[in-house]
Design an enzyme around this catalytic site. Structure first.
Site, mmCIF file in Angstrom:
data_model
loop_
_atom_site.group_PDB
_atom_site.id
_atom_site.type_symbol
_atom_site.label_atom_id
_atom_site.label_comp_id
_atom_site.label_asym_id
_atom_site.label_seq_id
_atom_site.Cartn_x
_atom_site.Cartn_y
_atom_site.Cartn_z
ATOM 1 N N GLU A 49 -19.934 19.024 19.367
ATOM 2 C CA GLU A 49 -20.279 18.533 20.958
ATOM 3 C C GLU A 49 -20.985 17.280 20.702
ATOM 4 O O GLU A 49 -22.297 17.247 20.489
ATOM 5 C CB GLU A 49 -21.290 19.660 21.374
ATOM 6 N N GLU A 107 -29.490 20.427 22.927
ATOM 7 C CA GLU A 107 -30.655 20.584 23.741
ATOM 8 C C GLU A 107 -31.660 21.282 23.079
ATOM 9 O O GLU A 107 -33.042 21.414 23.457
ATOM 10 C CB GLU A 107 -29.962 21.190 25.395
ATOM 11 N N TRP A 144 -23.967 28.886 30.166
ATOM 12 C CA TRP A 144 -24.735 28.646 31.472
ATOM 13 C C TRP A 144 -26.012 28.079 31.412
ATOM 14 O O TRP A 144 -26.643 27.630 32.396
ATOM 15 C CB TRP A 144 -25.070 30.175 32.240
ATOM 16 N N GLY A 200 -20.062 23.633 29.805
ATOM 17 C CA GLY A 200 -21.394 23.965 30.375
ATOM 18 C C GLY A 200 -21.204 23.928 31.822
ATOM 19 O O GLY A 200 -20.871 25.053 32.184
ATOM 20 N N GLY A 201 -21.450 22.887 32.535
ATOM 21 C CA GLY A 201 -21.357 22.664 33.908
ATOM 22 C C GLY A 201 -20.130 23.565 34.619
ATOM 23 O O GLY A 201 -20.361 24.229 35.763
#
Ligand code: PGA
Length: 246
Positions: A163, A95, A10, A229-230
């Site tokens: 990723e 990230e 999330w 993710g999204g």
């Protein structure tokens, strides 16, 4: 046979009211045999773990410190994630590497601490656009795998996620043959380091996974899961991906 692993990340999204999506997800599950993990922001781990108790969904953190306690303002320890009901933790997400300067050595230390707390580690690796353009994808991944995964890792508590940084949140994905090449390479490197037992480590692909591409990605050998993710934020989208799992 590894069962398919579908992980939702999330990221920095979600407040208490978004737990309604988890209830919708639970309602929409229909005897799927895959393993499901949701990694909400730290503020929601305990609430989400309570909401999914007794269901096929497990909960994870998105990062942890390498210490179990102490003067580290703003951080959370793996013990805290476990105490809140989490069973997994994502480590070395790109990230974190770019926003917080996380190095492979830091990811490695976090992994040691997370394993000691009984968590399963989802260690992320992947090349940047510049690495890819310079045809350095495999060498970058080899270095990250080697330096981010502790030598004495419990293989049953390890997931490796490929990723590509340029594929995250962009709608871009590698070609299927690139996905196959990287996963085959990762499997080979893990076997070189840890022996044949590394055949059982789930390898997941992440980066712009959605309901339209998940089936084809999951059908490839050596791809045993996806990190989403999204498309994990809304139950409806996530369920469509879950339904792609064999
Ligand atoms: P995305 O993110 O699915 O939104 O591309 C994947 C990830 O960063 O784990």
């Amino acid at each position: 046979m590894r069962s398919t692993l579908i992980i939702g990340n999330w990221k920095m999204n979600g407040k208490s009211r978004n737990l309604a999506e988890v209830n919708k997800l639970l309602d929409g599950l229909n005897g799927q045999s895959c393993d499901l993990v949701l990694c909400p922001p730290a503020t929601l781990i305990a609430q989400m773990a309570a909401a999914v108790k007794g269901s096929p969904i497990q909960v994870g953190g998105q990062d942890c410190h390498w210490n179990s306690m102490g003067p580290h303002t703003g951080d959370i320890s793996p013990e805290m994630i476990a105490d809140a009901g989490g069973e997994y933790v994502i480590l070395g997400h790109s990230e974190r590497r770019s926003d917080h300067g996380e190095t492979d050595a830091m990811v490695n230390a976090k992994c040691v601490a997370a394993l000691a707390a009984g968590l399963t580690c989802i260690v992320c690796v992947g090349e940047t656009k510049a690495d890819k353009s310079a045809e350095n994808t495999l060498s970058v991944i080899e270095k990250q795998l080697h330096a981010s995964i502790p030598e004495n890792v419990q293989l049953s508590k390890l997931v490796v996620a490929y990723e590509p940084v340029w594929a995250i949140g962009t709608g871009l994905t590698p070609t299927i043959s690139e996905i196959i090449d990287v996963h085959t390479f990762m499997r080979r490197k893990l076997i070189e380091c840890f022996g044949d037992k590394a055949c059982s480590v789930p390898l997941a692909y992440g980066g712009s996974v959605n309901a339209d591409n998940a089936s084809e990605i999951l059908a490839q050998s050596n791809v045993s899961g996806v990190l989403v993710g999204g498309a994990s934020l809304r139950a409806e989208d996530f369920l469509r991906i879950v339904s792609c799992a064999a």
